[in-house]
Write a protein that holds these residues in place. Structure first.
Motif, PDB file in Angstrom:
ATOM      1  N   GLU A   1     -11.465   1.898 -12.369  1.00 18.30           N
ATOM      2  CA  GLU A   1     -11.643   1.753 -10.922  1.00 18.30           C
ATOM      3  C   GLU A   1     -10.514   0.927 -10.319  1.00 18.30           C
ATOM      4  N   PHE A   2     -10.113  -0.140 -11.010  1.00 20.50           N
ATOM      5  CA  PHE A   2      -9.025  -0.959 -10.486  1.00 20.50           C
ATOM      6  C   PHE A   2      -7.718  -0.172 -10.477  1.00 20.50           C
TER       7      PHE A   2
ATOM      8  N   SER B   1      -7.674   2.162  -7.733  1.00 21.83           N
ATOM      9  CA  SER B   1      -7.455   1.487  -6.466  1.00 21.83           C
ATOM     10  C   SER B   1      -5.958   1.207  -6.244  1.00 21.83           C
ATOM     11  N   VAL B   2      -5.258   0.853  -7.318  1.00 20.31           N
ATOM     12  CA  VAL B   2      -3.800   0.656  -7.210  1.00 20.31           C
ATOM     13  C   VAL B   2      -3.126   1.982  -6.835  1.00 20.31           C
TER      14      VAL B   2
ATOM     15  N   ALA C   1      -3.556   2.708  -3.132  1.00 24.49           N
ATOM     16  CA  ALA C   1      -2.667   1.925  -2.262  1.00 24.49           C
ATOM     17  C   ALA C   1      -1.239   2.470  -2.325  1.00 24.49           C
TER      18      ALA C   1
ATOM     19  N   ARG D   1      -0.799   5.530  -0.225  1.00 24.10           N
ATOM     20  CA  ARG D   1      -0.574   5.199   1.182  1.00 24.10           C
ATOM     21  C   ARG D   1       0.919   4.952   1.440  1.00 24.10           C
TER      22      ARG D   1
ATOM     23  N   LEU E   1       1.891  -0.900   1.450  1.00 25.37           N
ATOM     24  CA  LEU E   1       0.665  -0.657   0.680  1.00 25.37           C
ATOM     25  C   LEU E   1      -0.594  -0.877   1.516  1.00 25.37           C
ATOM     26  N   LEU E   2      -0.434  -1.457   2.697  1.00 28.00           N
ATOM     27  CA  LEU E   2      -1.576  -1.773   3.558  1.00 28.00           C
ATOM     28  C   LEU E   2      -1.502  -0.969   4.853  1.00 28.00           C
TER      29      LEU E   2
ATOM     30  N   GLN F   1      -4.927  -7.732  -1.340  1.00 25.63           N
ATOM     31  CA  GLN F   1      -5.713  -6.992  -0.346  1.00 25.63           C
ATOM     32  C   GLN F   1      -5.481  -5.488  -0.470  1.00 25.63           C
ATOM     33  N   ALA F   2      -4.266  -5.090  -0.845  1.00 27.42           N
ATOM     34  CA  ALA F   2      -3.965  -3.657  -0.959  1.00 27.42           C
ATOM     35  C   ALA F   2      -4.750  -3.022  -2.102  1.00 27.42           C
ATOM     36  N   VAL F   3      -4.852  -3.717  -3.232  1.00 28.08           N
ATOM     37  CA  VAL F   3      -5.489  -3.089  -4.395  1.00 28.08           C
ATOM     38  C   VAL F   3      -6.964  -3.454  -4.506  1.00 28.08           C
ATOM     39  N   LEU F   4      -7.409  -4.474  -3.792  1.00 30.38           N
ATOM     40  CA  LEU F   4      -8.838  -4.806  -3.734  1.00 30.38           C
ATOM     41  C   LEU F   4      -9.227  -5.018  -2.272  1.00 30.38           C
ATOM     42  N   PRO F   5      -9.239  -3.923  -1.474  1.00 29.52           N
ATOM     43  CA  PRO F   5      -9.486  -4.097  -0.036  1.00 29.52           C
ATOM     44  C   PRO F   5     -10.861  -4.684   0.273  1.00 29.52           C
ATOM     45  N   GLU F   6     -11.840  -4.432  -0.577  1.00 31.45           N
ATOM     46  CA  GLU F   6     -13.182  -4.983  -0.345  1.00 31.45           C
ATOM     47  C   GLU F   6     -13.280  -6.314  -1.076  1.00 31.45           C
TER      48      GLU F   6
ATOM     49  N   SER G   1     -15.041  -3.102  -6.789  1.00 34.15           N
ATOM     50  CA  SER G   1     -14.666  -1.692  -6.909  1.00 34.15           C
ATOM     51  C   SER G   1     -15.900  -0.887  -7.308  1.00 34.15           C
TER      52      SER G   1
END
Lengths: 327, 327
Positions: A279-280, A283-284, A287, A290, A314-315, B135-140, B258
């Motif tokens: 999951e991590f 998530s990378v 980003a 994007r 990335l944001l 924040q980019a890879v763990l937005p929540e 995540s």
């Protein structure tokens, strides 16, 4: 809203799907699979599941394709094939082969007029960034990377190939003494085997010779012979109950000296502690996808890595939002 | 070989000079000062010491100027003035004023056809990057920044302004309990005062009322009243002997969730442990100066921050060297 495709729906593909669910500016458009699409149940509503063979028909529908196959068997071919059709992100992680992979994908992406970012994730990826920033700001020093505690898929697979083994899990564990030396800047001579211990949980076939299995594991070249290796035999039920976690982590330590005569010591540590590795990593990749959209929009073509991405890309926030809220 | 100027030769300027000594692709060309140039002894051989008033005559000789003044009094004006003449780097660190500073410097740099990077260093700077990547890879999730243990110049100055105080040093110290909460993702409600302790070492004038001094310190608005503050009186000799270190540090913790239902916790920690704050900051500014040369060479003009810099630009190596050695 950027339209994202996922190629390959295993643990990593599902991790990307979760990350997209929680993204405000990107949405999952389609999942591509080499399996029978009818056999795949995706979690996101309204998403198409498409045969990978039909991917080329989706070129107008996908802004960026995230490739979620494995480095060992899938990505060398897939990133070249799909890198000519789509903007792509992959997580290619065979460190020794990255330059070759980069060149192959670059050629495909330039020919197709697309942008690719390879080797995104945490190592390579965020840990590469930690090594780059560490070396940039402390050029007179050394970087040491430690992995774990966490499950190594490759080492678990290697144990499973031994005759008499039903299933296995291998954890990589950093050695505290080596970590201490790295912080002191005295670890440059240490091998990976002197920095980590390997802990193996093995389910043996009934009646199999456990001493032989243990001997085969601890003497296995590349994988175990150079490491302190602990082998423990457990039941299949215990393996399922106690060793199904996807947790992983690790850290990069940069120790470097500053001052006219390099008399002062400075230490940078970058550490990950993850309950879910896929999951991590997903998530990378999300980003990075994007950023790929931004950079492709600027007209960039060819292959890149995370080392080429301005962090703000990335944001989703604007520059002014970032300067006021996060700088 | 890029030619670098240093504007302001205090602790930070000397830190930049040290970093340039150990750089293979940049060299110090001249030091600019508002003091009498004859009163300045620089360490690097063959370097000019020039009055700041004559800086404009050096426009053809300097590829990038590193501004080493303070945020409180120098940089708001200097970065605008010199940002129109040179490519510059500054370490502007008044967080609440960064957007305004950015706009002013941007206007000057665009008008002068130059490139500026403001707010380089470690906070803002490397810690901003840690917050952005986190924040980019763990937005929540949430980011928590801790400072120390280290000397705070601003707080030490505030104590020195109290009647009866000869000299003082103030250390900022993170509270272990708050750090634990940050790792668990339960620190979003904590104020800076609930995250740090303030330790003050004070040299009082002979006969001064120590109880009054202590009361004035711990009740000082903004600086101390909201913190657990410890005041200890020492002699001037003890202050010189025990509190001359420039050590500092701190860390950014990003805790985020995540998974489809955000059920998994992941933690990223970025930590600095510095024996010399000004040397380390100088080293960051030097790496950023390298990137400024690359970006200016691409034709970029105006103002940027470290969030806009592709990480690879901070190092002298080629892309292929980075992919094979560090990725």
């Amino acid at each position: 809203m950027k339209r994202v495709g996922i190629m390959g729906y295993g643990n990593l593909g599902r991790g990307v799907e979760c990350a997209l669910k929680h993204s405000r500016d990107m949405k999952l458009k389609a999942v591509f699979t080499r399996r029978n699409p009818d056999s795949i149940d995706v979690k996101t509503e309204g998403v198409s599941v498409v045969s990978a063979a039909d991917a080329d028909k989706w070129q107008g529908e996908i802004d960026v394709m995230i490739l979620c196959g494995g480095s060992a068997t899938d990505l060398r071919g897939q990133s070249v094939e799909y890198g000519g059709m789509f903007n792509i992100v992959d997580s290619f992680d065979s460190h020794g082969d990255i330059v070759r992979h980069f060149k192959d994908v670059d050629r495909a992406a330039v020919n197709g007029g697309k942008l690719a970012v390879i080797s995104a994730g945490w190592d390579p990826g965020l840990f590469s960034l930690a090594r780059v920033y560490g070396q940039a700001v402390l050029p007179e020093g050394q970087s040491q990377t430690f992995w774990g505690k966490g499950l190594s898929q490759g080492h678990s697979d290697a144990i499973r190939r031994i005759d008499g083994v039903v299933d296995a899990r291998q954890y990589t564990i950093p050695l505290e003494e080596a970590v201490k030396k790295a912080r002191e800047g005295k670890a440059s001579h240490l091998t990976a085997g002197e920095k980590h211990r390997r802990q193996c949980f093995v389910v043996a076939r009934e009646g199999a010779d456990r001493d032989r299995i243990r001997a085969e594991i601890i003497s296995m070249p590349n994988y175990f012979v150079d490491y302190e290796t602990i082998v423990e035999f457990i039941t299949e039920a215990e393996l399922v109950r106690d060793h199904s976690s996807m947790a992983h982590g690790g850290f990069v330590i940069r120790t470097g000296r500053s001052g006219w005569e390099l008399q002062e010591k400075n230490v940078i540590e970058y550490k990950l502690d993850l309950e879910s590795n896929p999951e991590f990593t997903g998530s990378v990749l999300t980003a990075v996808a994007r950023a790929v959209c931004v950079m492709a929009g600027e007209g960039q073509r060819g292959c890149r890595s995370m080392l080429d991405i301005p962090p703000s890309y990335l944001l989703p926030q604007t520059r002014e939002e970032l300067l006021s809220s996060i700088m």
